[in-house]
Design an enzyme around this catalytic site. Structure first.
Site, PDB file in Angstrom:
ATOM      1  N   CYS A  84      -9.590  -2.927  13.392  1.00 40.68           N
ATOM      2  CA  CYS A  84      -9.804  -1.470  13.443  1.00 40.68           C
ATOM      3  C   CYS A  84      -9.059  -0.882  14.624  1.00 40.68           C
ATOM      4  O   CYS A  84      -9.391  -1.186  15.766  1.00 40.68           O
ATOM      5  CB  CYS A  84     -11.281  -1.162  13.620  1.00 40.68           C
ATOM      6  SG  CYS A  84     -12.331  -1.859  12.360  1.00 40.68           S
ATOM      7  N   TYR A 314       1.411  -2.496 -12.468  1.00 39.44           N
ATOM      8  CA  TYR A 314       0.800  -3.089 -11.271  1.00 39.44           C
ATOM      9  C   TYR A 314      -0.724  -3.039 -11.400  1.00 39.44           C
ATOM     10  O   TYR A 314      -1.416  -2.514 -10.534  1.00 39.44           O
ATOM     11  CB  TYR A 314       1.220  -2.355  -9.994  1.00 39.44           C
ATOM     12  CG  TYR A 314       2.714  -2.134  -9.828  1.00 39.44           C
ATOM     13  CD1 TYR A 314       3.491  -3.094  -9.190  1.00 39.44           C
ATOM     14  CD2 TYR A 314       3.322  -0.981 -10.305  1.00 39.44           C
ATOM     15  CE1 TYR A 314       4.865  -2.883  -9.021  1.00 39.44           C
ATOM     16  CE2 TYR A 314       4.681  -0.774 -10.153  1.00 39.44           C
ATOM     17  CZ  TYR A 314       5.450  -1.722  -9.509  1.00 39.44           C
ATOM     18  OH  TYR A 314       6.794  -1.515  -9.339  1.00 39.44           O
ATOM     19  N   GLU A 335       1.095  -6.686 -15.037  1.00 39.95           N
ATOM     20  CA  GLU A 335       0.812  -7.279 -13.728  1.00 39.95           C
ATOM     21  C   GLU A 335       1.593  -8.582 -13.583  1.00 39.95           C
ATOM     22  O   GLU A 335       1.691  -9.361 -14.520  1.00 39.95           O
ATOM     23  CB  GLU A 335      -0.712  -7.510 -13.629  1.00 39.95           C
ATOM     24  CG  GLU A 335      -1.189  -8.500 -12.599  1.00 39.95           C
ATOM     25  CD  GLU A 335      -0.860  -8.099 -11.169  1.00 39.95           C
ATOM     26  OE1 GLU A 335      -1.038  -6.913 -10.815  1.00 39.95           O
ATOM     27  OE2 GLU A 335      -0.420  -8.965 -10.401  1.00 39.95           O
ATOM     28  N   CYS A 411      -0.538   2.698  -1.443  1.00 39.21           N
ATOM     29  CA  CYS A 411      -1.208   2.283  -0.203  1.00 39.21           C
ATOM     30  C   CYS A 411      -0.247   2.427   0.981  1.00 39.21           C
ATOM     31  O   CYS A 411      -0.564   1.999   2.089  1.00 39.21           O
ATOM     32  CB  CYS A 411      -1.725   0.852  -0.327  1.00 39.21           C
ATOM     33  SG  CYS A 411      -0.457  -0.321  -0.790  1.00 39.21           S
TER      34      CYS A 411
END
Ligand code: SAH
Length: 456
Positions: A84, A314, A335, A411
């Site tokens: 983090c 994906y 995939e 992402c």
């Protein structure tokens, strides 16, 4: 007067910006320093740790004036372990930071300066949200420790109770440690490639309470299987215990051979109304609460009425495909990992979904094949690529196939911006950009973008 900056000297800095890795950025007499753990608006004392030609790195010594967004980190090893990097930033400010990161990447890399980016969708549970934890095991002065790797290193920072992982993991880890001490098991040494215990992997079925424990060892066999199963049998939630045999000199955590030593071979979890079986090697989104919001955003953007053909490139274990299948005529999932495709097919059966078909292979090979050989004409294409983004051939094929809508789940907003630039150069325009905070306390941000075909 030009100042000479030196390593190990102390400086006072005003932080004005925050970088893509959560580091504070500021200037001392016009010279830029990057300082982890500082926030925009703060004045701080730092010690210079590295001086390069036009910039330097500093370590925070003391905050002189704190940002109103600064909070006390929950975790004692925040800033030390590589996990983090934003725990010192209040949660609402984290959402603003992530939204801004997406906006800036779209503008700088994609050239989309006027695109509205909605505020990142946050969570009511910014701690204890992960359903999967991988603890490297190490040896310290006080015996066996487990924790997480420090930033950019393989030094284990001991952490008994990581604040973003399940609270149930700590007693399980303690039981494994006591078991290891009792049977005199040694710990894997990465440099010498010897010793037994490598990692402890724990997967929690968030909504079902079912837990899988997997002990990764540097051996082809284990003589205390029954004893390990007995040591973990005290935990009612532990429904599945595996050994993973990994004798390779590698950073890959799990071995190729995984042996069930007690309980069921999979644990189950749900996303919305769908059930998924999770095995030791299967990929499953790590934040179940936010995954549901992410997939709901995809569904909202796709805006299906039941007559559409959808391609989910994906697709992993088929989670998005199955989410969409309930509202589409037909979904094709593609995939590259064939085990994930097997899992996707099983998940379709488990959920009695018959209008989803899965293909193993590279999206950039399979989607053209579906288009050319099988005459598939998608109304909606969903892509959810890994960090490196989409293959250019897939983007070209989308331009040929011209689905009404493209929903891009990303992402990494830098590669997202690069790919959007290609898609929006002639055939598509961006309609909505919605970041979703899948990884609170970290700098990562997921993002869903809706594009529609430009009318000709
Ligand atoms: N949509 C899924 C998985 C997203 S992760 C989910 O939400 O769970 C990205 C996936 O892309 C991974 O499963 C990875 O194995 C797969 N992948 C990587 N490169 C690929 C390629 N060239 N073609 C098809 N799939 C690929």
């Amino acid at each position: 007067m030009k100042q000479d900056f030196k390593k190990n000297e102390h400086y006072i800095i005003d932080i004005t910006d925050i970088g893509v890795n959560g580091e504070g950025i500021g200037k001392v007499n016009g010279f830029t320093f990057f300082v982890d753990g500082t926030l925009p608006g703060e004045k701080a004392e730092i010690i210079a740790t590295k001086i390069k030609k036009g910039y330097g790195y500093g370590r925070l010594v003391n905050i002189i004036a704190a940002s109103p967004d600064r909070i006390e980190p929950m975790c004692p090893v925040a800033g030390k372990c590589g996990g983090c990097s934003l725990q010192h930033l209040s949660y609402p400010a984290q959402l603003v930071y992530k939204t801004e990161k997406v906006r800036q990447n779209l503008a700088r890399i994609g050239g989309f300066c006027d695109i509205g980016v909605s505020l990142a969708i946050g969570t009511h549970q910014p701690f204890r949200y992960r359903n999967k934890a991988q603890y490297p095991v190490a040896f310290a002065d006080n015996g066996i420790v487990y924790g997480f790797y420090a930033n950019h290193s393989h030094r284990v920072v001991p952490c008994e109770d990581c604040a973003i992982n399940s609270a149930e993991n700590k007693p399980i880890l303690e039981a494994i440690k006591a078991f290891a001490v009792k049977y005199g098991l040694d710990v894997y040494d990465e440099e010498k490639h010897c010793g037994l215990l490598r990692h402890i992997v724990i997967k929690n079925g968030f909504h079902t309470g079912e837990t899988m424990v997997c002990l990764v060892i540097n051996s082809d066999s284990f003589e205390y299987e029954k004893e390990l199963a007995a040591a973990l049998s005290v935990f009612e939630s532990v429904k599945s215990i595996y050994l993973s045999f990994n004798t390779k000199n590698t950073n890959v955590i799990m071995g190729d051979k995984n042996k069930l030593i007690s309980g069921k071979d999979t644990v189950t979890d749900t996303i919305g109304e769908l059930r998924f079986n999770i095995s030791p090697l299967s990929f499953f989104q790590v934040n179940p609460i936010q995954t549901e919001k992410l997939y709901s955003t995809v569904l909202e953007f796709a805006d299906l009425n039941g007559s559409e053909t959808v391609i989910d490139a994906y697709c992993g274990i088929g989670t998005i495909s199955l989410f969409l299948a309930k509202r589409a005529k037909k979904v094709y999932g593609v995939e590259i990992v064939s085990e994930a495709v097997d899992a996707a097919r099983q998940n379709a059966l488990l959920n009695k979904i018959e209008n989803a078909e899965f293909f193993a292979g590279r999206a950039e090979d399979i989607v053209p094949m579906l288009y050319e050989k099988n005459a598939v004409r998608a109304d909606v294409v969903v892509v959810d690529p890994p960090r490196k983004g989409c293959d250019e051939n897939l983007l070209k094929l989308i331009e040929d196939m011209l689905p009404q809508k493209v929903v891009y789940v990303s992402c990494d907003s830098a590669t997202l911006a690069r790919d959007l630039k290609i898609l929006c150069s002639k055939s598509y325009s961006i309609k909505k950009v919605q970041p979703v905070d899948m990884f609170p306390q970290t700098v990562h941000v997921e993002c869903v973008v809706l594009m529609s075909r430009v009318k000709d």
